[in-house]
Design an enzyme around this catalytic site. Structure first.
Site: not given
Ligand SMILES: NC(=O)c1ccc[n+]([C@@H]2O[C@H](COP(=O)([O-])OP(=O)(O)OC[C@H]3O[C@@H](n4cnc5c(N)ncnc54)[C@H](O)[C@@H]3O)[C@@H](O)[C@H]2O)c1
Length: 272
Positions: A164, A181, A177
Protein backbone atom coordinates in the site's frame (compact mmCIF):
# COMPACT_ATOMS: atom_id res chain seq x y z
CA UNK A 1 11.71 -15.91 -19.37
CA UNK A 2 10.69 -15.67 -23.01
CA UNK A 3 13.71 -17.58 -24.24
CA UNK A 4 16.20 -20.09 -22.86
CA UNK A 5 18.82 -17.55 -23.77
CA UNK A 6 17.87 -14.08 -22.53
CA UNK A 7 20.73 -12.51 -24.47
CA UNK A 8 18.87 -13.31 -27.69
CA UNK A 9 17.16 -10.05 -28.61
CA UNK A 10 13.46 -9.67 -29.33
CA UNK A 11 14.39 -8.91 -32.94
CA UNK A 12 16.08 -12.27 -33.26
CA UNK A 13 13.18 -14.39 -32.05
CA UNK A 14 9.60 -14.80 -33.22
CA UNK A 15 7.28 -12.22 -31.69
CA UNK A 16 4.93 -14.83 -30.21
CA UNK A 17 7.71 -15.88 -27.83
CA UNK A 18 7.48 -12.40 -26.33
CA UNK A 19 3.71 -12.34 -25.94
CA UNK A 20 2.50 -11.76 -22.40
CA UNK A 21 1.10 -15.20 -21.62
CA UNK A 22 0.65 -17.47 -18.63
CA UNK A 23 -0.40 -20.51 -20.64
CA UNK A 24 0.54 -23.69 -18.79
CA UNK A 25 1.34 -21.78 -15.59
CA UNK A 26 -0.27 -21.90 -12.19
CA UNK A 27 -1.11 -19.03 -9.87
CA UNK A 28 -2.42 -18.58 -6.34
CA UNK A 29 -4.17 -15.29 -5.52
CA UNK A 30 -4.91 -14.73 -1.84
CA UNK A 31 -7.97 -12.64 -0.99
CA UNK A 32 -9.24 -13.30 -4.52
CA UNK A 33 -12.96 -13.39 -3.72
CA UNK A 34 -13.45 -9.69 -4.42
CA UNK A 35 -11.80 -6.38 -5.22
CA UNK A 36 -8.22 -6.32 -6.44
CA UNK A 37 -7.70 -10.07 -5.95
CA UNK A 38 -10.70 -10.91 -8.07
CA UNK A 39 -9.47 -8.66 -10.90
CA UNK A 40 -6.01 -10.25 -10.65
CA UNK A 41 -7.45 -13.78 -10.80
CA UNK A 42 -9.54 -12.81 -13.82
CA UNK A 43 -6.60 -11.24 -15.63
CA UNK A 44 -4.17 -14.12 -15.03
CA UNK A 45 -6.79 -16.69 -16.08
CA UNK A 46 -7.60 -14.71 -19.25
CA UNK A 47 -3.88 -14.78 -20.03
CA UNK A 48 -3.85 -18.57 -19.70
CA UNK A 49 -2.98 -19.31 -16.06
CA UNK A 50 -4.70 -21.95 -13.95
CA UNK A 51 -5.66 -19.83 -10.96
CA UNK A 52 -6.52 -20.80 -7.40
CA UNK A 53 -8.36 -18.17 -5.40
CA UNK A 54 -7.73 -18.43 -1.69
CA UNK A 55 -10.01 -16.51 0.62
CA UNK A 56 -11.32 -16.69 4.16
CA UNK A 57 -14.82 -15.96 2.75
CA UNK A 58 -15.52 -19.29 1.08
CA UNK A 59 -19.02 -18.60 -0.33
CA UNK A 60 -17.79 -15.40 -1.99
CA UNK A 61 -14.67 -17.15 -3.29
CA UNK A 62 -16.72 -19.99 -4.80
CA UNK A 63 -19.14 -17.53 -6.41
CA UNK A 64 -16.22 -15.58 -7.85
CA UNK A 65 -14.56 -18.73 -9.23
CA UNK A 66 -17.84 -19.68 -10.90
CA UNK A 67 -18.34 -16.21 -12.42
CA UNK A 68 -14.73 -15.98 -13.61
CA UNK A 69 -14.83 -19.48 -15.09
CA UNK A 70 -17.81 -18.37 -17.21
CA UNK A 71 -16.16 -15.05 -18.13
CA UNK A 72 -12.85 -16.69 -19.10
CA UNK A 73 -14.57 -19.48 -21.07
CA UNK A 74 -16.42 -16.82 -23.07
CA UNK A 75 -13.07 -15.60 -24.42
CA UNK A 76 -12.56 -19.02 -26.04
CA UNK A 77 -9.17 -19.45 -24.40
CA UNK A 78 -7.58 -19.01 -21.02
CA UNK A 79 -7.00 -21.11 -17.93
CA UNK A 80 -9.10 -22.47 -15.10
CA UNK A 81 -10.27 -20.78 -11.88
CA UNK A 82 -10.89 -22.69 -8.65
CA UNK A 83 -11.55 -21.46 -5.12
CA UNK A 84 -10.64 -22.72 -1.70
CA UNK A 85 -11.13 -21.51 1.84
CA UNK A 86 -7.67 -20.61 3.10
CA UNK A 87 -7.10 -18.25 6.01
CA UNK A 88 -3.62 -16.82 5.35
CA UNK A 89 -2.89 -16.73 9.08
CA UNK A 90 -3.33 -20.52 9.29
CA UNK A 91 -0.09 -22.31 8.34
CA UNK A 92 -1.74 -25.76 8.10
CA UNK A 93 -4.48 -24.47 5.77
CA UNK A 94 -1.82 -22.88 3.53
CA UNK A 95 0.12 -26.16 3.30
CA UNK A 96 -3.06 -28.07 2.45
CA UNK A 97 -4.01 -25.41 -0.10
CA UNK A 98 -0.68 -25.69 -1.90
CA UNK A 99 -0.80 -29.47 -2.00
CA UNK A 100 -4.38 -29.40 -3.32
CA UNK A 101 -4.02 -26.52 -5.82
CA UNK A 102 -0.55 -26.93 -7.29
CA UNK A 103 1.00 -30.33 -6.42
CA UNK A 104 3.40 -30.13 -9.37
CA UNK A 105 4.61 -26.59 -8.71
CA UNK A 106 3.61 -22.94 -8.60
CA UNK A 107 4.60 -20.18 -11.03
CA UNK A 108 2.96 -17.12 -9.47
CA UNK A 109 2.02 -16.26 -5.89
CA UNK A 110 0.06 -13.03 -5.41
CA UNK A 111 -0.13 -12.04 -1.74
CA UNK A 112 -3.17 -9.80 -1.89
CA UNK A 113 -5.35 -10.66 1.13
CA UNK A 114 -5.42 -7.73 3.52
CA UNK A 115 -7.58 -5.80 5.92
CA UNK A 116 -7.67 -2.45 7.64
CA UNK A 117 -9.67 -0.52 10.22
CA UNK A 118 -9.74 3.09 11.35
CA UNK A 119 -7.80 3.36 14.61
CA UNK A 120 -5.87 6.03 16.49
CA UNK A 121 -2.60 4.92 18.07
CA UNK A 122 -3.52 6.21 21.54
CA UNK A 123 -6.64 4.04 21.56
CA UNK A 124 -5.21 1.00 19.81
CA UNK A 125 -5.24 -2.17 21.88
CA UNK A 126 -2.44 -4.71 21.62
CA UNK A 127 -5.05 -7.19 20.34
CA UNK A 128 -5.92 -4.87 17.43
CA UNK A 129 -2.25 -4.21 16.65
CA UNK A 130 -1.41 -7.92 16.66
CA UNK A 131 -4.48 -8.93 14.66
CA UNK A 132 -3.70 -6.58 11.76
CA UNK A 133 0.02 -7.35 11.81
CA UNK A 134 -0.88 -11.04 11.67
CA UNK A 135 -3.22 -10.71 8.70
CA UNK A 136 -1.29 -8.15 6.65
CA UNK A 137 2.30 -9.16 7.39
CA UNK A 138 2.61 -12.55 9.07
CA UNK A 139 0.05 -14.01 6.65
CA UNK A 140 2.25 -12.95 3.74
CA UNK A 141 5.31 -14.49 5.42
CA UNK A 142 3.45 -17.77 6.02
CA UNK A 143 2.26 -17.98 2.40
CA UNK A 144 5.71 -17.24 0.98
CA UNK A 145 7.53 -19.62 3.31
CA UNK A 146 5.19 -22.49 2.49
CA UNK A 147 5.17 -21.74 -1.27
CA UNK A 148 8.96 -21.68 -1.75
CA UNK A 149 9.37 -25.43 -2.47
CA UNK A 150 6.49 -25.22 -4.97
CA UNK A 151 7.90 -22.09 -6.65
CA UNK A 152 11.34 -23.70 -6.82
CA UNK A 153 9.92 -26.57 -8.88
CA UNK A 154 9.76 -24.03 -11.72
CA UNK A 155 12.76 -22.70 -13.59
CA UNK A 156 11.52 -19.18 -12.91
CA UNK A 157 8.72 -18.02 -10.64
CA UNK A 158 7.35 -14.75 -9.31
CA UNK A 159 5.88 -13.42 -6.09
CA UNK A 160 3.86 -10.19 -6.16
CA UNK A 161 3.00 -8.63 -2.80
CA UNK A 162 0.10 -6.19 -2.68
CA UNK A 163 1.31 -3.58 -0.23
CA UNK A 164 0.00 0.00 0.00
CA UNK A 165 1.05 3.62 -0.37
CA UNK A 166 0.59 3.63 3.42
CA UNK A 167 3.98 1.91 3.64
CA UNK A 168 5.53 5.09 2.21
CA UNK A 169 3.45 7.92 3.62
CA UNK A 170 1.19 6.40 6.28
CA UNK A 171 -2.60 6.48 6.17
CA UNK A 172 -4.77 3.57 5.12
CA UNK A 173 -6.67 3.61 8.43
CA UNK A 174 -3.98 3.56 11.07
CA UNK A 175 -0.46 2.78 12.25
CA UNK A 176 -1.18 -0.95 12.44
CA UNK A 177 -1.86 -1.06 8.68
CA UNK A 178 0.97 1.29 7.64
CA UNK A 179 3.48 -0.65 9.76
CA UNK A 180 2.34 -4.01 8.39
CA UNK A 181 2.54 -2.82 4.78
CA UNK A 182 5.99 -1.31 5.36
CA UNK A 183 6.98 -4.71 6.76
CA UNK A 184 5.64 -6.35 3.62
CA UNK A 185 7.85 -4.11 1.48
CA UNK A 186 10.83 -5.00 3.68
CA UNK A 187 10.06 -8.65 2.96
CA UNK A 188 10.02 -7.85 -0.76
CA UNK A 189 13.39 -6.07 -0.66
CA UNK A 190 14.99 -8.84 1.39
CA UNK A 191 13.50 -11.85 -0.38
CA UNK A 192 14.38 -10.49 -3.83
CA UNK A 193 17.95 -11.20 -2.80
CA UNK A 194 17.46 -14.33 -0.74
CA UNK A 195 15.25 -16.12 -3.28
CA UNK A 196 17.17 -15.07 -6.41
CA UNK A 197 17.83 -16.18 -9.06
CA UNK A 198 14.85 -18.55 -9.32
CA UNK A 199 12.12 -16.46 -7.71
CA UNK A 200 11.53 -12.77 -8.42
CA UNK A 201 9.77 -10.77 -5.70
CA UNK A 202 8.10 -7.38 -6.19
CA UNK A 203 5.55 -5.20 -4.40
CA UNK A 204 2.73 -3.04 -5.68
CA UNK A 205 1.65 -0.10 -3.55
CA UNK A 206 -1.92 0.76 -4.61
CA UNK A 207 -3.76 3.87 -3.45
CA UNK A 208 -7.45 4.86 -3.79
CA UNK A 209 -8.66 1.80 -5.69
CA UNK A 210 -12.43 1.34 -5.85
CA UNK A 211 -13.10 -1.83 -3.82
CA UNK A 212 -15.16 -2.86 -0.76
CA UNK A 213 -12.16 -2.17 1.49
CA UNK A 214 -11.81 1.35 0.10
CA UNK A 215 -15.56 2.06 0.31
CA UNK A 216 -15.74 0.78 3.91
CA UNK A 217 -12.93 3.15 4.89
CA UNK A 218 -15.02 6.07 3.71
CA UNK A 219 -18.46 4.64 4.59
CA UNK A 220 -18.82 7.19 7.40
CA UNK A 221 -18.12 10.09 5.01
CA UNK A 222 -18.70 9.26 1.33
CA UNK A 223 -18.24 12.95 0.45
CA UNK A 224 -14.61 12.65 1.60
CA UNK A 225 -14.16 9.77 -0.83
CA UNK A 226 -15.46 11.89 -3.69
CA UNK A 227 -13.28 14.83 -2.62
CA UNK A 228 -10.19 12.65 -3.01
CA UNK A 229 -10.47 13.02 -6.78
CA UNK A 230 -9.19 16.60 -6.46
CA UNK A 231 -5.98 15.25 -4.92
CA UNK A 232 -5.34 12.80 -7.76
CA UNK A 233 -3.53 14.18 -10.83
CA UNK A 234 -5.26 11.59 -13.06
CA UNK A 235 -8.58 12.96 -11.69
CA UNK A 236 -10.28 9.69 -10.77
CA UNK A 237 -10.29 6.75 -8.35
CA UNK A 238 -8.37 3.73 -9.71
CA UNK A 239 -9.92 0.41 -10.65
CA UNK A 240 -8.98 -3.13 -9.56
CA UNK A 241 -8.24 -3.92 -13.21
CA UNK A 242 -5.54 -1.25 -13.21
CA UNK A 243 -3.78 -3.07 -10.38
CA UNK A 244 -4.30 -6.40 -12.18
CA UNK A 245 -2.44 -5.01 -15.20
CA UNK A 246 0.62 -4.26 -13.08
CA UNK A 247 0.45 -7.64 -11.33
CA UNK A 248 0.31 -9.41 -14.70
CA UNK A 249 3.32 -7.43 -15.92
CA UNK A 250 5.39 -8.08 -12.77
CA UNK A 251 4.54 -11.80 -12.78
CA UNK A 252 5.25 -12.21 -16.48
CA UNK A 253 8.28 -12.80 -18.66
CA UNK A 254 8.11 -9.13 -19.59
CA UNK A 255 9.48 -8.32 -16.13
CA UNK A 256 12.19 -11.00 -16.24
CA UNK A 257 14.97 -8.61 -15.10
CA UNK A 258 12.88 -6.88 -12.43
CA UNK A 259 13.04 -7.90 -8.78
CA UNK A 260 12.96 -6.21 -5.36
CA UNK A 261 10.92 -3.25 -6.63
CA UNK A 262 8.05 -1.36 -5.03
CA UNK A 263 5.69 0.02 -7.67
CA UNK A 264 3.37 2.83 -6.55
CA UNK A 265 0.07 2.74 -8.48
CA UNK A 266 -1.82 5.80 -7.28
CA UNK A 267 -2.83 8.02 -10.21
CA UNK A 268 0.04 10.32 -9.20
CA UNK A 269 -1.53 11.24 -5.83
CA UNK A 270 1.26 10.44 -3.40
CA UNK A 271 4.07 12.57 -4.84
CA UNK A 272 2.01 15.21 -6.63
N1 LIG B 1 -8.47 -0.65 -2.29
C1 LIG B 1 -7.46 0.18 -2.07
O1 LIG B 1 -7.56 1.40 -2.29
C2 LIG B 1 -6.15 -0.36 -1.57
C3 LIG B 1 -5.12 0.57 -1.35
C4 LIG B 1 -3.89 0.09 -0.89
C5 LIG B 1 -3.71 -1.25 -0.66
N2 LIG B 1 -4.73 -2.14 -0.87
C6 LIG B 1 -4.46 -3.54 -0.59
O2 LIG B 1 -4.93 -4.35 -1.65
C7 LIG B 1 -5.30 -5.65 -1.14
C8 LIG B 1 -6.71 -5.99 -1.63
O3 LIG B 1 -7.56 -4.98 -1.15
P1 LIG B 1 -9.05 -4.77 -1.66
O4 LIG B 1 -9.27 -3.31 -1.65
O5 LIG B 1 -9.32 -5.57 -2.87
O6 LIG B 1 -9.81 -5.40 -0.39
P2 LIG B 1 -11.21 -6.20 -0.25
O7 LIG B 1 -11.61 -6.02 1.17
O8 LIG B 1 -12.13 -5.80 -1.34
O9 LIG B 1 -10.74 -7.72 -0.48
C9 LIG B 1 -9.84 -8.34 0.42
C10 LIG B 1 -10.11 -9.83 0.41
O10 LIG B 1 -9.18 -10.43 1.34
C11 LIG B 1 -9.88 -11.45 2.05
N3 LIG B 1 -9.22 -11.74 3.32
C12 LIG B 1 -9.18 -10.96 4.42
N4 LIG B 1 -8.52 -11.59 5.42
C13 LIG B 1 -8.13 -12.79 4.93
C14 LIG B 1 -7.43 -13.89 5.47
N5 LIG B 1 -6.99 -13.90 6.75
N6 LIG B 1 -7.19 -14.96 4.69
C15 LIG B 1 -7.63 -14.99 3.40
N7 LIG B 1 -8.33 -13.99 2.83
C16 LIG B 1 -8.58 -12.90 3.59
C17 LIG B 1 -11.29 -10.89 2.22
O11 LIG B 1 -12.25 -11.90 2.52
C18 LIG B 1 -11.52 -10.21 0.88
O12 LIG B 1 -12.13 -11.09 -0.05
C19 LIG B 1 -5.18 -5.56 0.39
O13 LIG B 1 -3.98 -6.14 0.81
C20 LIG B 1 -5.18 -4.07 0.64
O14 LIG B 1 -4.49 -3.74 1.82
C21 LIG B 1 -5.95 -1.72 -1.31
Amino acid sequence: MASDNPSVSAEEQPSELRALSFAGRSAVVTGGARGIGRAVAHRLACLGADVAIWDIDEPAAQATAKALTTAVAATGEGGTVVARRVDITDAAAIEQGLEACCPSGLDVLVNNAGLTSIERIDQMTIETWERYLRINLTGTFLCIRAAIPYLRRRREAAIVNISSSAALVGGGGGAHYAAAKAGMDGLTRHLAQELAPTIRVNSIQPRTIDTDLFRERYAHAPEKREALVDQIPLRRIGTPDEIASVVAFLASDWASYLTGQLILVDGGRTFR
